[in-house]
Design a protein around this motif. Structure first.
Motif, PDB file in Angstrom:
ATOM      1  N   VAL A 152       0.836  -1.210   0.000  1.00  0.00           N
ATOM      2  CA  VAL A 152       0.000   0.000   0.000  1.00  0.00           C
ATOM      3  C   VAL A 152       0.862   1.248   0.000  1.00  0.00           C
ATOM      4  CG1 VAL A 152      -1.752   1.292   1.280  1.00  0.00           C
ATOM      5  CG2 VAL A 152      -1.930  -1.196   1.093  1.00  0.00           C
ATOM      6  N   ALA A 153       1.951   1.250   0.767  1.00  0.00           N
ATOM      7  CA  ALA A 153       2.853   2.394   0.783  1.00  0.00           C
ATOM      8  C   ALA A 153       3.436   2.637  -0.607  1.00  0.00           C
ATOM      9  CB  ALA A 153       3.970   2.172   1.800  1.00  0.00           C
ATOM     10  N   GLY A 154       3.706   1.555  -1.335  1.00  0.00           N
ATOM     11  CA  GLY A 154       4.229   1.678  -2.682  1.00  0.00           C
ATOM     12  C   GLY A 154       3.261   2.326  -3.652  1.00  0.00           C
ATOM     13  N   LEU A 155       1.981   2.345  -3.290  1.00  0.00           N
ATOM     14  CA  LEU A 155       0.969   3.005  -4.107  1.00  0.00           C
ATOM     15  C   LEU A 155       0.824   4.487  -3.755  1.00  0.00           C
ATOM     16  CD1 LEU A 155      -1.802   0.241  -3.956  1.00  0.00           C
ATOM     17  CD2 LEU A 155      -0.255   0.725  -5.868  1.00  0.00           C
ATOM     18  N   GLY A 156       1.598   4.939  -2.754  1.00  0.00           N
ATOM     19  CA  GLY A 156       1.531   6.328  -2.339  1.00  0.00           C
ATOM     20  C   GLY A 156       0.361   6.640  -1.427  1.00  0.00           C
TER      21      GLY A 156
END
Length: 212
Positions: free
Chosen positions: A124-128
């Motif tokens: 999820v963090a990688g999706l911003g």
């Protein structure tokens, strides 16, 4: 099959982004070719677990994501642990307000999520999208349902589950002067959590703890 649950509005709100996001996430997952269904649960002690149990029997899911609203939080929260206590600061939607009562009599003190919460956080963090691992789901109906879910899944082979808190929606946040996230972003995060769970057998061993 992936089962997502979201709550009806409570606490004077006219909407609950947990339900809106659960419905949209199910749509996103189906568009990916995955079987997914969303079920609304009442914000009521006891009854919420009964509705969840009925849905588990009907759907027979491999993954269960229960979602609730945590107004005031800034991030989507992957909950680590459910505790066996109901201690309601405000009444639920049926006027019930249990204080220091167990969710399940003679049940264990706590259950841990069986989602790969750290791998999900990284996805999820990688999706911003703002996201965290949370160490407390509170003592209201969200924790009640989370504990009930894990108790129902105890000993049930092949089904993993856990709880995710979402902040206010963008509209609610603006109205309350609090942080908010767009429902579409919440749904994108939930779909990513479900797919990461489906594709991850062993969680990442990375820090996600807290000092307080």
């Amino acid at each position: 099959m992936i089962l997502l649950t979201g709550f009806e509005p409570f606490g004077g709100e006219s909407t609950n982004p947990s339900w809106q996001a659960a419905q949209r996430a199910a749509e996103l997952l189906r568009a990916q070719g995955r079987e997914a269904v969303a079920v609304e649960v009442p914000c009521v002690f006891g009854r919420s677990i009964e509705v969840l149990e009925a849905a588990l029997g009907q759907v027979e899911p491999e993954i269960v994501l229960c979602i609730g609203q945590a107004g005031g939080r800034e991030r989507i929260s992957l909950e680590r642990v459910a505790i066996n206590v109901d201690d309601a600061r405000i009444p639920d939607n049926a006027g019930r307000r249990p204080i220091d009562e167990p969710v399940v009599a003679a049940g264990p003190a706590a259950y841990f999520s069986t989602l790969p919460i750290k791998a999900c956080r990284e996805t999820v963090a990688g999706l911003g999208i703002p996201v965290e691992v949370s160490q407390t789901a509170g003592t209201y109906v969200c924790n009640h349902l989370f504990y009930g879910l894990m108790d129902l899944l105890e000993g049930r082979q092949g089904t993993r589950g856990g709880f995710v808190h979402v902040p206010f929606s963008s509209e609610q946040g603006a109205a309350h002067g609090q942080p908010g996230i767009a429902v579409e972003a919440m749904a994108t995060a939930l779909a990513a959590i479900a797919t990461t769970t489906a594709e991850t057998a062993l969680d990442l061993r990375i820090t996600a703890g807290a000092e307080h």
